[in-house]
Design an enzyme around this catalytic site. Structure first.
Site, PDB file in Angstrom:
ATOM      1  N   ASN A  76       0.828  -1.220   0.000  1.00 10.75           N
ATOM      2  CA  ASN A  76       0.000   0.000   0.000  1.00 10.75           C
ATOM      3  C   ASN A  76       0.856   1.261   0.000  1.00 10.75           C
ATOM      4  O   ASN A  76       1.869   1.347   0.694  1.00 10.75           O
ATOM      5  CB  ASN A  76      -0.868   0.031   1.267  1.00 10.75           C
ATOM      6  CG  ASN A  76      -1.882  -1.083   1.253  1.00 10.75           C
ATOM      7  OD1 ASN A  76      -2.884  -1.017   0.552  1.00 10.75           O
ATOM      8  ND2 ASN A  76      -1.602  -2.134   2.015  1.00 10.75           N
TER       9      ASN A  76
ATOM     10  N   GLU B 163     -12.089  -7.747  -1.595  1.00  6.90           N
ATOM     11  CA  GLU B 163     -11.524  -7.709  -0.230  1.00  6.90           C
ATOM     12  C   GLU B 163     -12.588  -8.139   0.787  1.00  6.90           C
ATOM     13  O   GLU B 163     -13.782  -7.937   0.539  1.00  6.90           O
ATOM     14  CB  GLU B 163     -11.158  -6.278   0.161  1.00  6.90           C
ATOM     15  CG  GLU B 163     -10.146  -5.585  -0.680  1.00  6.90           C
ATOM     16  CD  GLU B 163      -9.886  -4.171  -0.162  1.00  6.90           C
ATOM     17  OE1 GLU B 163      -8.765  -3.713  -0.329  1.00  6.90           O
ATOM     18  OE2 GLU B 163     -10.804  -3.536   0.397  1.00  6.90           O
TER      19      GLU B 163
HETATM   20  P1  C2E Z   1      -6.341  -2.035   2.903  1.00  7.58           P
HETATM   21  O1  C2E Z   1      -5.145  -1.807   2.077  1.00  7.58           O
HETATM   22  O2  C2E Z   1      -7.657  -2.007   2.217  1.00  7.58           O
HETATM   23  O3  C2E Z   1      -6.125  -3.413   3.635  1.00  7.58           O
HETATM   24  C1  C2E Z   1      -7.128  -4.309   3.872  1.00  7.58           C
HETATM   25  C2  C2E Z   1      -7.642  -4.168   5.234  1.00  7.58           C
HETATM   26  O4  C2E Z   1      -8.778  -4.987   5.387  1.00  7.58           O
HETATM   27  C3  C2E Z   1      -6.643  -4.644   6.283  1.00  7.58           C
HETATM   28  O5  C2E Z   1      -6.872  -3.903   7.448  1.00  7.58           O
HETATM   29  C4  C2E Z   1      -7.083  -6.081   6.494  1.00  7.58           C
HETATM   30  O6  C2E Z   1      -6.675  -6.596   7.740  1.00  7.58           O
HETATM   31  C5  C2E Z   1      -8.563  -5.903   6.426  1.00  7.58           C
HETATM   32  N1  C2E Z   1      -9.239  -7.154   6.058  1.00  7.58           N
HETATM   33  C6  C2E Z   1      -8.815  -8.092   5.199  1.00  7.58           C
HETATM   34  N2  C2E Z   1      -9.696  -9.100   5.119  1.00  7.58           N
HETATM   35  C7  C2E Z   1     -10.726  -8.789   5.938  1.00  7.58           C
HETATM   36  C8  C2E Z   1     -11.946  -9.424   6.284  1.00  7.58           C
HETATM   37  O7  C2E Z   1     -12.276 -10.498   5.828  1.00  7.58           O
HETATM   38  N3  C2E Z   1     -12.756  -8.785   7.153  1.00  7.58           N
HETATM   39  C9  C2E Z   1     -12.431  -7.570   7.686  1.00  7.58           C
HETATM   40  N4  C2E Z   1     -13.278  -7.027   8.528  1.00  7.58           N
HETATM   41  N5  C2E Z   1     -11.273  -6.952   7.403  1.00  7.58           N
HETATM   42  C10 C2E Z   1     -10.432  -7.556   6.519  1.00  7.58           C
HETATM   43  P2  C2E Z   1      -5.687  -3.277   8.226  1.00  7.58           P
HETATM   44  O8  C2E Z   1      -4.500  -4.156   8.246  1.00  7.58           O
HETATM   45  O9  C2E Z   1      -6.254  -2.817   9.519  1.00  7.58           O
HETATM   46  O10 C2E Z   1      -5.310  -2.058   7.342  1.00  7.58           O
HETATM   47  C11 C2E Z   1      -6.178  -1.026   7.173  1.00  7.58           C
HETATM   48  C12 C2E Z   1      -5.656  -0.083   6.143  1.00  7.58           C
HETATM   49  O11 C2E Z   1      -4.461   0.540   6.598  1.00  7.58           O
HETATM   50  C13 C2E Z   1      -5.278  -0.759   4.853  1.00  7.58           C
HETATM   51  O12 C2E Z   1      -6.420  -0.965   4.089  1.00  7.58           O
HETATM   52  C14 C2E Z   1      -4.359   0.244   4.253  1.00  7.58           C
HETATM   53  O13 C2E Z   1      -5.081   1.274   3.645  1.00  7.58           O
HETATM   54  C15 C2E Z   1      -3.676   0.799   5.486  1.00  7.58           C
HETATM   55  N6  C2E Z   1      -2.383   0.141   5.612  1.00  7.58           N
HETATM   56  C16 C2E Z   1      -2.037  -1.000   6.216  1.00  7.58           C
HETATM   57  N7  C2E Z   1      -0.719  -1.221   6.096  1.00  7.58           N
HETATM   58  C17 C2E Z   1      -0.217  -0.190   5.372  1.00  7.58           C
HETATM   59  C18 C2E Z   1       1.084   0.166   4.911  1.00  7.58           C
HETATM   60  O14 C2E Z   1       2.077  -0.529   5.127  1.00  7.58           O
HETATM   61  N8  C2E Z   1       1.195   1.338   4.217  1.00  7.58           N
HETATM   62  C19 C2E Z   1       0.121   2.120   3.950  1.00  7.58           C
HETATM   63  N9  C2E Z   1       0.301   3.233   3.252  1.00  7.58           N
HETATM   64  N10 C2E Z   1      -1.113   1.807   4.361  1.00  7.58           N
HETATM   65  C20 C2E Z   1      -1.279   0.681   5.068  1.00  7.58           C
HETATM   66 MG    MG Z   2      -8.376  -2.167   0.616  1.00  8.74          MG
HETATM   67 MG    MG Z   3      -4.587  -2.422   0.367  1.00  8.13          MG
END
Ligand code: C2E
Ligand code: MG
Ligand code: MG
Length: 524
Positions: free
Chosen positions: A358, A477
Site C-alpha cells: 500500500n 476484499e
Molecule cells: P487495505 O489496504 O484495504 O487493507 C485491507 C484491510 O482490510 C486490512 O486492514 C485487512 O486486515 C482488512 N481485512 C482483510 N480481510 C478482511 C476481512 O475479511 N474482514 C475484515 N473485517 N477486514 C479484513 P488493516 O490491516 O487494519 O489495514 C487497514 C488499512 O491501513 C489498509 O487498508 C491500508 O489502507 C492501510 N495500511 C495498512 N498497512 C499499510 C502500509 O504498510 N502502508 C500504507 N500506506 N497503508 C497501510
Molecule cells: Mg483495501
Molecule cells: Mg490495500
C-alpha cells in the site's frame, strides 16, 4: 589621547580650546580696558587669572552646549534605528502584519471606562475578556505549487488584507506560512461563531492572480479569555488546539476549544513520540495477508500490512499510526523500512508470489516515490514484476497530473498498479478512465453488506461488469463467509482476500501458509 582628539568630541574640544586661546589673546590685547573695567567693579583686585577663568568658563559652557546638542542627535538617531529594527523583528515583511514576536508583547486594548482597572466598588480587578482566533489556510500548498511562490505571496497578501478588514488594527498577526491569529477583545460569546464563519467566508472567496481565479479555504479554531486561559499566550495555544480539531473535520471548518480536544492532542503527541521510537527501533513489521486466485484456488500473493505492537503489547491500528506518520512526515521513512523488509521476505517465498504493497495518498505527492521504490527493488533484488502498488482513490484527487505520471513510471518499470478500496472514494468512474490500472480491489464494505442487500449486490455486479469491459482484473476484499465466496466465484471474480482464507500474518506463518495451501491443493 590621539583617538580622543580624532573623534567629534575631541575635535570640538580643540575647537573650543582654540577659540578660548583667541579669546584669551583678545582679552590680553584689550587687557587695559578690561582691567579698567574690572578695577571699577572690584576696586583694583582683579587680574589676569580672573579673566582666564571667565574665558575658561565661557569655553566650557560652549563645549557642554555643543556636546548636549550632539548627544541629543545621537540618541534620536539610535532611537530611530532601534524602532526600525524592532519593527522589522516584530512585523512580517510580506503582509506587513505583526508577527508572533509582536503577539508576545501584545497588550489587550483598554476596556471602555477603564474596566480592567478596579471595577467601581468591586474589590477584585476585572479580568479583560478576549477571543483568540487561529486561522490556517486549506489548500495553500497547492496554490504555491501551481502558481509559484510569487503567486502564493500575492494570495497571502490578499488574505491578510481580508482578515485585517474584519478585525481591529494591529490585532491580526501572521504566525507562519499560512497561519494567522486574530484577537477580538471584549467579543460576546454569541458573536464568536459568526465571526469564525465570516473569516472562513471572507478568506475562501476567489482571488484573481495573474487573471487566474484562485481559491483557498480556511480552518478556524478559537478560544476565549479568561475561560480557557488567563494569559493571551495560553488562550492562543488553546485556539490552536481547536484549530487542529477543525482541520481534522475537513476544509472550511471551525471549532471552539473544548477540554477533550486538549486530551486528544496530548494522546496524539504521545503516539507521535512512540511512533518515532518504533521507526528507529524498526519495531513496525510487515504482516502478510494471502491473496487467492479464485479460479484455481491457488495462493497468488500476499498483501503486506503494517503491524505495530506497542510497549503494552497492544496492536495499534495501522490507519491510526499511518495517519500520524503522514502528518508528521515520518511516512517515507516508515514506508522505505517496511517495503525493504517485505521485498526481502518476498525473496524467500518459494514460488514467485506477488507482493502487494500500500502507498498512502501523501506519498503519491512525493515526486521521488518511483525512484525510492526502484532503489529498494534494486537493493533487495526483487523483480519489479512481482510488486504491485495499491493506491486508494483519495490519492488521485490531490494532484491528478502528478499521480498519472507516477502511475506511468510504475508501469514502465514493470510494477503493477491496483486501485484499492474501490467505491469508497470520489469520482471512481472518471478515475478509471484517466488512470491506468492493472487491477481494482472492491472495498470490503460492499462485500459485508451485499448479501440480502439488493442495492449493494447490484453495485458489486456493476463494478464487476465495468472491470471486465475495461479488461481489468478484480480482487474482492473482506470475504469472510462461504456465501460471499460462492457468489464471487460465480461472478468470475479473479482474486479473493479475506479472513475466510487467512488474516495478515507474520513472515514465518506466511511461509507455512503457502506450503500448507500447496499441500491441500495437491491433495484435491
Ligand atoms: P487495505 O489496504 O484495504 O487493507 C485491507 C484491510 O482490510 C486490512 O486492514 C485487512 O486486515 C482488512 N481485512 C482483510 N480481510 C478482511 C476481512 O475479511 N474482514 C475484515 N473485517 N477486514 C479484513 P488493516 O490491516 O487494519 O489495514 C487497514 C488499512 O491501513 C489498509 O487498508 C491500508 O489502507 C492501510 N495500511 C495498512 N498497512 C499499510 C502500509 O504498510 N502502508 C500504507 N500506506 N497503508 C497501510
Ligand atoms: Mg483495501
Ligand atoms: Mg490495500
Amino acid at each position: 589621547m590621539v583617538d580622543f582628539l580624532k573623534n567629534r568630541a575631541g575635535r570640538q574640544l580643540l575647537q573650543v580650546a582654540g577659540w578660548g586661546v583667541v579669546l584669551w589673546l583678545a582679552c590680553y590685547a584689550f587687557s587695559g580696558h578690561l582691567l579698567a573695567t574690572v578695577e571699577i567693579i572690584s576696586a583694583g583686585q582683579a587680574h589676569l587669572v580672573i579673566i582666564s577663568l571667565i574665558v575658561l568658563g565661557l569655553a566650557s559652557f560652549a563645549y557642554s552646549a555643543l556636546r548636549i546638542l550632539d548627544m541629543r542627535d545621537e540618541m534620536e538617531g539610535r532611537r530611530k534605528a532601534f524602532d526600525t529594527a524592532d519593527h522589522i523583528a516584530t512585523h512580517d515583511h510580506l503582509t506587513k502584519l505583526p508577527n508572533r514576536y509582536a503577539f508576545d508583547r501584545f497588550v489587550l486594548p483598554q476596556a471602555p471606562d477603564g474596566q480592567e482597572a478596579l471595577d467601581a466598588g468591586a474589590a477584585e480587578p476585572v479580568i479583560p475578556t478576549a477571543t483568540v482566533f487561529s486561522i490556517d489556510l486549506d489548500g495553500f500548498k497547492k496554490v504555491n505549487d501551481l502558481l509559484g511562490h510569487q503567486g502564493g505571496d500575492l494570495l497571502l497578501t490578499e488574505v491578510s488584507r481580508r482578515i485585517s478588514a474584519l478585525a481591529d488594527h494591529e490585532c491580526v498577526f501572521r504566525f507562519g506560512g499560512d497561519e494567522f491569529v486574530a484577537v477580538a477583545s471584549g467579543m460576546p460569546p454569541e458573536k464568536e461563531e459568526l465571526f469564525a464563519q465570516l473569516l472562513i467566508h471572507s478568506v475562501s472567496r476567489p482571488v484573481r492572480i495573474d487573471a487566474l481565479p484562485t481559491q483557498v479555504g480556511a480552518s478556524v479554531g478559537y478560544a476565549r479569555m479568561p475561560e480557557h486561559g488567563s494569559t493571551l499566550e495560553e488562550v492562543r495555544h488553546r485556539s490552536d488546539v481547536a484549530l487542529y480539531e477543525a482541520k481534522s473535520r475537513g476544509h472550511n471548518q471551525y471549532a471552539l476549544f473544548q477540554q477533550d480536544m486538549q486530551d486528544k492532542v496530548a494522546q496524539r503527541a504521545q503516539l507521535e513520540g512512540n511512533l518515532r521510537r518504533a521507526i528507529e527501533d524498526k519495531s513496525i513489521r510487515p504482516y502478510y495477508q494471502p491473496l487467492i486466485n479464485l479460479k484455481t484456488g491457488e495462493l497468488c500473493g500476499f498483501e503486506a500490512l503494517a503491524r505495530w505492537r506497542n510497549a503494552d503489547g497492544v496492536f495499534v491500528p495501522p490507519q491510526e499510526f499511518i495517519a500520524v506518520a503522514e502528518e508528521t512526515g515520518l511516512v517515507t521513512a516508515l514506508f522505505e523500512q517496511l517495503l525493504a523488509q517485505a521485498c526481502r521476505d518476498a525473496q524467500t517465498w518459494r514460488a514467485p508470489l506477488l507482493l502487494a504493497f500500500n502507498v498512502s495518498p501523501v506519498q503519491i505527492e512525493d515526486r521521488l516515490l518511483p525512484s525510492r521504490i526502484l532503489n529498494i527493488l534494486a537493493e533487495t533484488g526483487l523483480p519489479p514484476s512481482r510488486l504491485e502498488i495499491e493506491i486508494t482513490e483519495n490519492a488521485l484527487i490531490g494532484d491528478p497530473d502528478l499521480a498519472a505520471a507516477t502511475i506511468e513510471q510504475f508501469h514502465s518499470a514493470g510494477i503493477q498498479v491496483a486501485l484499492d478500496d474501490f467505491g469508497t472514494g470520489y469520482s471512481s468512474l472518471s478515475q478509471l478512465a484517466r488512470f491506468r490500472f492493472d487491477k481494482i480491489k472492491i472495498d470490503k464494505s460492499f462485500v459485508s453488506s451485499f448479501v440480502g442487500n439488493d442495492k449493494s449486490a447490484k453495485i458489486v455486479d456493476a463494478i464487476l461488469g465495468l472491470s471486465r469491459s475495461l479488461n481489468l482484473k478484480t480482487t474482492v476484499e473482506g470475504i469472510e463467509e462461504h456465501a460471499q465466496l460462492a457468489y464471487f466465484l460465480g461472478q468470475g471474480c479473479d482474486i479473493g482476500q479475506g479472513y475466510i482464507f487467512g488474516k495478515a500474518m507474520p513472515q514465518t506463518d506466511a511461509i507455512a501458509f503457502a506450503r500448507q495451501r500447496k499441500r491441500v491443493l495437491a491433495a484435491c
